[in-house]
Design a protein around this motif. Structure first.
Motif, PDB file in Angstrom:
ATOM      1  N   GLU A 115      -4.534   0.300   3.473  1.00  0.00           N
ATOM      2  CA  GLU A 115      -4.026   0.720   4.782  1.00  0.00           C
ATOM      3  C   GLU A 115      -2.757  -0.054   5.144  1.00  0.00           C
ATOM      4  O   GLU A 115      -1.792   0.521   5.643  1.00  0.00           O
ATOM      5  N   MET A 116      -2.757  -1.343   4.871  1.00  0.00           N
ATOM      6  CA  MET A 116      -1.599  -2.173   5.175  1.00  0.00           C
ATOM      7  C   MET A 116      -0.389  -1.741   4.351  1.00  0.00           C
ATOM      8  O   MET A 116       0.745  -1.711   4.838  1.00  0.00           O
ATOM      9  N   ARG A 117      -0.634  -1.390   3.080  1.00  0.00           N
ATOM     10  CA  ARG A 117       0.461  -1.002   2.187  1.00  0.00           C
ATOM     11  C   ARG A 117       1.036   0.366   2.571  1.00  0.00           C
ATOM     12  O   ARG A 117       2.254   0.556   2.626  1.00  0.00           O
ATOM     13  N   ASN A 118       0.166   1.332   2.845  1.00  0.00           N
ATOM     14  CA  ASN A 118       0.627   2.698   3.089  1.00  0.00           C
ATOM     15  C   ASN A 118       1.215   2.893   4.485  1.00  0.00           C
ATOM     16  O   ASN A 118       2.114   3.716   4.672  1.00  0.00           O
ATOM     17  N   LYS A 119       0.669   2.157   5.446  1.00  0.00           N
ATOM     18  CA  LYS A 119       1.138   2.265   6.829  1.00  0.00           C
ATOM     19  C   LYS A 119       1.184   3.727   7.311  1.00  0.00           C
ATOM     20  O   LYS A 119       2.181   4.212   7.855  1.00  0.00           O
ATOM     21  N   ASP A 120       0.066   4.428   7.094  1.00  0.00           N
ATOM     22  CA  ASP A 120      -0.044   5.788   7.604  1.00  0.00           C
ATOM     23  C   ASP A 120      -0.137   5.765   9.128  1.00  0.00           C
ATOM     24  O   ASP A 120      -0.261   4.712   9.748  1.00  0.00           O
ATOM     25  N   GLU A 121      -0.122   6.942   9.727  1.00  0.00           N
ATOM     26  CA  GLU A 121      -0.223   7.035  11.181  1.00  0.00           C
ATOM     27  C   GLU A 121      -1.511   6.368  11.672  1.00  0.00           C
ATOM     28  O   GLU A 121      -2.580   6.540  11.080  1.00  0.00           O
ATOM     29  N   ASP A 122      -1.394   5.561  12.724  1.00  0.00           N
ATOM     30  CA  ASP A 122      -2.534   4.852  13.317  1.00  0.00           C
ATOM     31  C   ASP A 122      -3.150   3.831  12.371  1.00  0.00           C
ATOM     32  O   ASP A 122      -4.327   3.473  12.501  1.00  0.00           O
ATOM     33  N   TYR A 123      -2.348   3.326  11.427  1.00  0.00           N
ATOM     34  CA  TYR A 123      -2.905   2.371  10.459  1.00  0.00           C
ATOM     35  C   TYR A 123      -3.355   1.077  11.142  1.00  0.00           C
ATOM     36  O   TYR A 123      -4.335   0.454  10.714  1.00  0.00           O
ATOM     37  N   ALA A 124      -2.655   0.659  12.223  1.00  0.00           N
ATOM     38  CA  ALA A 124      -3.046  -0.579  12.909  1.00  0.00           C
ATOM     39  C   ALA A 124      -4.441  -0.435  13.515  1.00  0.00           C
ATOM     40  O   ALA A 124      -5.277  -1.350  13.428  1.00  0.00           O
ATOM     41  N   GLY A 125      -4.715   0.724  14.120  1.00  0.00           N
ATOM     42  CA  GLY A 125      -6.044   0.964  14.666  1.00  0.00           C
ATOM     43  C   GLY A 125      -7.099   1.017  13.580  1.00  0.00           C
ATOM     44  O   GLY A 125      -8.216   0.532  13.753  1.00  0.00           O
ATOM     45  N   MET A 126      -6.741   1.608  12.438  1.00  0.00           N
ATOM     46  CA  MET A 126      -7.681   1.669  11.327  1.00  0.00           C
ATOM     47  C   MET A 126      -7.975   0.266  10.787  1.00  0.00           C
ATOM     48  O   MET A 126      -9.126  -0.039  10.439  1.00  0.00           O
ATOM     49  N   LEU A 127      -6.963  -0.607  10.742  1.00  0.00           N
ATOM     50  CA  LEU A 127      -7.182  -1.980  10.279  1.00  0.00           C
ATOM     51  C   LEU A 127      -8.143  -2.726  11.210  1.00  0.00           C
ATOM     52  O   LEU A 127      -9.017  -3.462  10.754  1.00  0.00           O
TER      53      LEU A 127
END
Length: 255
Positions: A115-127
């Motif tokens: 998730e950190m590498r791809n930085k898809d939409e809403d990745y911060a919330g997913m992390l």
């Protein structure tokens, strides 16, 4: 959400490239992807091997000494609810007496790296969501903690206060990290140390101010700032209340 992710990175170390004592304001999980060596967490020494992970509470000093090339994944997180996690070095391997629903933490950590590498939409919330899942896994996997942790739940908080008394300390965050509400934390801290968290920090500030008044020629303003007081007037008022002397009179009377 149960937790907030503060940092996530991987790093490789060669023997002799040791990590010196340091501390964090959040929990840290260090996963040993490869290598072996030793780590000191607080007052305790541990050996680590591949597929072990170290869990360190906020404010606890820790280091790392590498006996072989070591690759680690480091993750910092802050629980947002009243959870208490033990610290130490734990194996991520499954043993024959493990419960049937045991799951290793590594796949979850690797998912966070992705998730950190791809930085898809809403990745911060997913992390943050994955960090919350990690906290719940650790709480279930390490339920009960260790006897040393049960006997000394406040050691990391006291260490943190001793090192950071000159700064603003968020007692609410310390309480949450220890697994208590703020009111319960204040009560237990006083039972453990004889003083409330606020008075403990004030005592450290006053003690340091006494030393600076006796042993240096620092100005009153400088000492007030060095000891974490909001203003000269606050320093003078609290110093006199606690010692019976004004700072200037105390300095004159000191040998």
């Amino acid at each position: 959400m149960y937790a907030r992710l503060d940092f996530l990175f991987s790093i490789a170390h060669m023997p002799g490239n040791d990590v010196t004592l340091h501390r964090h304001g959040c929990y840290e999980l260090v996963y040993y992807l490869k290598g072996n060596g030793k780590t000191r967490i607080g007052d305790d020494d541990y050996e680590y091997r591949e597929d072990d992970y170290a869990l360190i509470r906020p404010g606890t000093p820790h280091d790392e000494r590498h006996a072989a090339p070591t690759e680690v994944l480091c993750l910092g997180f802050a629980p947002l609810r009243e959870f208490a996690l033990p610290e130490g070095v734990f194996s991520d391997q499954r043993f024959k007496d493990d419960v049937d629903d045991y799951a290793p933490v590594l796949p979850l950590l690797l998912g966070m790296v992705k998730e950190m590498r791809n930085k898809d939409e809403d990745y911060a919330g997913m992390l943050d969501l994955l960090a919350s899942q990690l906290v719940l896994m650790l709480r279930r996997r390490l339920a009960g903690g260790s006897p040393a942790y049960d006997e000394d739940k406040f050691r990391y908080a006291i260490n943190y206060m001793n090192e950071n008394f000159h700064q603003r300390i968020d007692f609410g965050s310390l309480a949450a990290m220890a697994g208590y509400s703020l009111d319960r934390y204040r009560h237990l801290f006083k039972a453990h140390t004889g003083a409330s968290p606020g008075r403990y920090v004030l005592g450290r500030r006053i003690a340091h101010a006494r030393t600076l008044l006796r042993e240096t020629r620092r100005s009153i303003s400088g000492i007030a700032a060095d000891c974490g007081f909001a203003s000269d007037s606050q320093f003078c008022s609290l110093f006199k209340r606690e010692t019976g002397w004004s700072p200037g009179a105390y300095r004159k009377a000191s040998p």
